[in-house]
Design a protein around this motif. Sequence first.
Motif, PDB file in Angstrom:
ATOM      1  N   ALA A   1       6.860 -10.711   4.053  1.00  0.00           N
ATOM      2  CA  ALA A   1       7.240  -9.302   3.960  1.00  0.00           C
ATOM      3  C   ALA A   1       6.088  -8.519   3.341  1.00  0.00           C
ATOM      4  O   ALA A   1       5.455  -8.974   2.388  1.00  0.00           O
ATOM      5  N   LEU A   2       5.795  -7.367   3.911  1.00  0.00           N
ATOM      6  CA  LEU A   2       4.738  -6.485   3.408  1.00  0.00           C
ATOM      7  C   LEU A   2       5.439  -5.416   2.579  1.00  0.00           C
ATOM      8  O   LEU A   2       5.835  -4.382   3.076  1.00  0.00           O
ATOM      9  N   ASP A   3       5.606  -5.708   1.273  1.00  0.00           N
ATOM     10  CA  ASP A   3       6.406  -4.860   0.392  1.00  0.00           C
ATOM     11  C   ASP A   3       5.619  -3.885  -0.454  1.00  0.00           C
ATOM     12  O   ASP A   3       6.197  -3.016  -1.074  1.00  0.00           O
ATOM     13  N   GLY A   4       4.332  -4.031  -0.571  1.00  0.00           N
ATOM     14  CA  GLY A   4       3.563  -3.139  -1.430  1.00  0.00           C
ATOM     15  C   GLY A   4       2.082  -3.269  -1.170  1.00  0.00           C
ATOM     16  O   GLY A   4       1.651  -4.030  -0.309  1.00  0.00           O
ATOM     17  N   ALA A   5       1.308  -2.511  -1.953  1.00  0.00           N
ATOM     18  CA  ALA A   5      -0.131  -2.482  -1.725  1.00  0.00           C
ATOM     19  C   ALA A   5      -0.924  -2.726  -3.006  1.00  0.00           C
ATOM     20  O   ALA A   5      -2.104  -2.415  -3.060  1.00  0.00           O
ATOM     21  N   SER A   6      -0.301  -3.293  -4.019  1.00  0.00           N
ATOM     22  CA  SER A   6      -1.051  -3.558  -5.247  1.00  0.00           C
ATOM     23  C   SER A   6      -2.055  -4.678  -4.983  1.00  0.00           C
ATOM     24  O   SER A   6      -1.850  -5.508  -4.083  1.00  0.00           O
TER      25      SER A   6
ATOM     26  N   LEU B   1      -4.527  -2.084   5.387  1.00  0.00           N
ATOM     27  CA  LEU B   1      -3.269  -2.132   6.121  1.00  0.00           C
ATOM     28  C   LEU B   1      -2.089  -1.972   5.168  1.00  0.00           C
ATOM     29  O   LEU B   1      -1.172  -1.185   5.424  1.00  0.00           O
ATOM     30  N   ALA B   2      -2.081  -2.709   4.065  1.00  0.00           N
ATOM     31  CA  ALA B   2      -0.968  -2.643   3.113  1.00  0.00           C
ATOM     32  C   ALA B   2      -0.811  -1.240   2.539  1.00  0.00           C
ATOM     33  O   ALA B   2       0.312  -0.739   2.405  1.00  0.00           O
ATOM     34  N   MET B   3      -1.925  -0.588   2.219  1.00  0.00           N
ATOM     35  CA  MET B   3      -1.849   0.781   1.688  1.00  0.00           C
ATOM     36  C   MET B   3      -1.298   1.744   2.731  1.00  0.00           C
ATOM     37  O   MET B   3      -0.490   2.622   2.417  1.00  0.00           O
ATOM     38  N   ALA B   4      -1.698   1.591   3.981  1.00  0.00           N
ATOM     39  CA  ALA B   4      -1.216   2.470   5.043  1.00  0.00           C
ATOM     40  C   ALA B   4       0.282   2.251   5.299  1.00  0.00           C
ATOM     41  O   ALA B   4       1.032   3.216   5.471  1.00  0.00           O
ATOM     42  N   VAL B   5       0.731   0.999   5.320  1.00  0.00           N
ATOM     43  CA  VAL B   5       2.153   0.710   5.522  1.00  0.00           C
ATOM     44  C   VAL B   5       2.961   1.267   4.354  1.00  0.00           C
ATOM     45  O   VAL B   5       4.024   1.863   4.543  1.00  0.00           O
ATOM     46  N   ASP B   6       2.446   1.106   3.132  1.00  0.00           N
ATOM     47  CA  ASP B   6       3.131   1.628   1.953  1.00  0.00           C
ATOM     48  C   ASP B   6       3.245   3.155   2.028  1.00  0.00           C
ATOM     49  O   ASP B   6       4.304   3.716   1.747  1.00  0.00           O
ATOM     50  N   ALA B   7       2.169   3.836   2.428  1.00  0.00           N
ATOM     51  CA  ALA B   7       2.197   5.299   2.560  1.00  0.00           C
ATOM     52  C   ALA B   7       3.180   5.719   3.655  1.00  0.00           C
ATOM     53  O   ALA B   7       3.920   6.692   3.494  1.00  0.00           O
TER      54      ALA B   7
ATOM     55  N   THR C   1      11.519  10.069   5.289  1.00  0.00           N
ATOM     56  CA  THR C   1      12.570  10.727   4.522  1.00  0.00           C
ATOM     57  C   THR C   1      13.854  10.777   5.323  1.00  0.00           C
ATOM     58  O   THR C   1      13.882  10.455   6.507  1.00  0.00           O
ATOM     59  N   GLY C   2      14.908  11.210   4.681  1.00  0.00           N
ATOM     60  CA  GLY C   2      16.185  11.356   5.374  1.00  0.00           C
ATOM     61  C   GLY C   2      17.061  10.146   5.170  1.00  0.00           C
ATOM     62  O   GLY C   2      16.816   9.288   4.319  1.00  0.00           O
ATOM     63  N   LEU C   3      18.055  10.059   5.999  1.00  0.00           N
ATOM     64  CA  LEU C   3      19.040   8.983   5.897  1.00  0.00           C
ATOM     65  C   LEU C   3      18.768   7.901   6.931  1.00  0.00           C
ATOM     66  O   LEU C   3      19.670   7.464   7.655  1.00  0.00           O
ATOM     67  N   LEU C   4      17.529   7.483   7.017  1.00  0.00           N
ATOM     68  CA  LEU C   4      17.160   6.437   7.977  1.00  0.00           C
ATOM     69  C   LEU C   4      17.669   5.088   7.486  1.00  0.00           C
ATOM     70  O   LEU C   4      17.700   4.834   6.281  1.00  0.00           O
ATOM     71  N   PRO C   5      18.067   4.219   8.399  1.00  0.00           N
ATOM     72  CA  PRO C   5      18.451   2.870   7.971  1.00  0.00           C
ATOM     73  C   PRO C   5      17.260   2.174   7.301  1.00  0.00           C
ATOM     74  O   PRO C   5      16.102   2.466   7.601  1.00  0.00           O
ATOM     75  N   ALA C   6      17.576   1.271   6.412  1.00  0.00           N
ATOM     76  CA  ALA C   6      16.520   0.532   5.716  1.00  0.00           C
ATOM     77  C   ALA C   6      15.679  -0.261   6.717  1.00  0.00           C
ATOM     78  O   ALA C   6      16.208  -0.835   7.668  1.00  0.00           O
ATOM     79  N   THR C   7      14.369  -0.250   6.536  1.00  0.00           N
ATOM     80  CA  THR C   7      13.470  -1.015   7.398  1.00  0.00           C
ATOM     81  C   THR C   7      12.672  -1.993   6.552  1.00  0.00           C
ATOM     82  O   THR C   7      12.370  -1.729   5.392  1.00  0.00           O
ATOM     83  N   THR C   8      12.333  -3.111   7.150  1.00  0.00           N
ATOM     84  CA  THR C   8      11.495  -4.112   6.509  1.00  0.00           C
ATOM     85  C   THR C   8      10.306  -4.356   7.425  1.00  0.00           C
ATOM     86  O   THR C   8      10.477  -4.506   8.639  1.00  0.00           O
ATOM     87  N   VAL C   9       9.105  -4.375   6.860  1.00  0.00           N
ATOM     88  CA  VAL C   9       7.898  -4.661   7.635  1.00  0.00           C
ATOM     89  C   VAL C   9       7.432  -6.059   7.257  1.00  0.00           C
ATOM     90  O   VAL C   9       7.240  -6.366   6.082  1.00  0.00           O
ATOM     91  N   ARG C  10       7.261  -6.899   8.263  1.00  0.00           N
ATOM     92  CA  ARG C  10       6.783  -8.268   8.041  1.00  0.00           C
ATOM     93  C   ARG C  10       5.488  -8.461   8.802  1.00  0.00           C
ATOM     94  O   ARG C  10       5.331  -7.951   9.903  1.00  0.00           O
ATOM     95  N   ILE C  11       4.576  -9.228   8.196  1.00  0.00           N
ATOM     96  CA  ILE C  11       3.316  -9.563   8.843  1.00  0.00           C
ATOM     97  C   ILE C  11       3.321 -11.062   9.126  1.00  0.00           C
ATOM     98  O   ILE C  11       3.691 -11.859   8.261  1.00  0.00           O
ATOM     99  N   SER C  12       2.940 -11.425  10.349  1.00  0.00           N
ATOM    100  CA  SER C  12       2.929 -12.826  10.759  1.00  0.00           C
ATOM    101  C   SER C  12       1.536 -13.209  11.225  1.00  0.00           C
ATOM    102  O   SER C  12       0.863 -12.425  11.900  1.00  0.00           O
ATOM    103  N   GLY C  13       1.123 -14.396  10.867  1.00  0.00           N
ATOM    104  CA  GLY C  13      -0.162 -14.915  11.312  1.00  0.00           C
ATOM    105  C   GLY C  13      -0.258 -16.392  10.990  1.00  0.00           C
ATOM    106  O   GLY C  13       0.191 -16.825   9.924  1.00  0.00           O
TER     107      GLY C  13
END
Length: 170
Positions: free
Chosen positions: A100-105, A70-76, A82-94
Amino acid sequence: MDTTLNVSSTDLGERERSTASLLKWLSHDSAVRRHCRPAPVYAPPAAGAMGSALEAISLVIGNVTALGSLAMAVDAWRRGRTGLLPATTVRISGGGTTVALDGASPRQVAEIARILGIPDVPEETGPTPRTGATATADTAEAPGAAEAADPVEALGTADTSRTAAGSGTA
């Protein structure tokens, strides 16, 4: 563990578009589909509205392998926007916790798994990675498996005259 992905943005309309985009991305990722099965979560319809807005993405994460996929797919997905999209943040809750899901390391995935309480090993039953068949806790060796030096050869020597359910038919 039942989890929810929420996409937040500075632009309310972009939040729904980004959530729909991420759901589509995850639904096309074979590893995520196999391990997590993403599904849409809709907000209750507003009074007088003809429908409801896509609010989040629901997932079931069984182990750290699924979380890593999941983390790798969200990171990809995030890198592919691309473009001038507003900044988005992805959060995972459980389990009452949100991260925050910030990376896939591996380190980031392990930390998120620890925070959410996701186990780091698969359960004893479930799909096997090689065949998709259901594994069981039965540890009896197949006839001839001990003689086979290659584990792949050992798989080919198993008795296939019964199904995983034990119905006795092939």
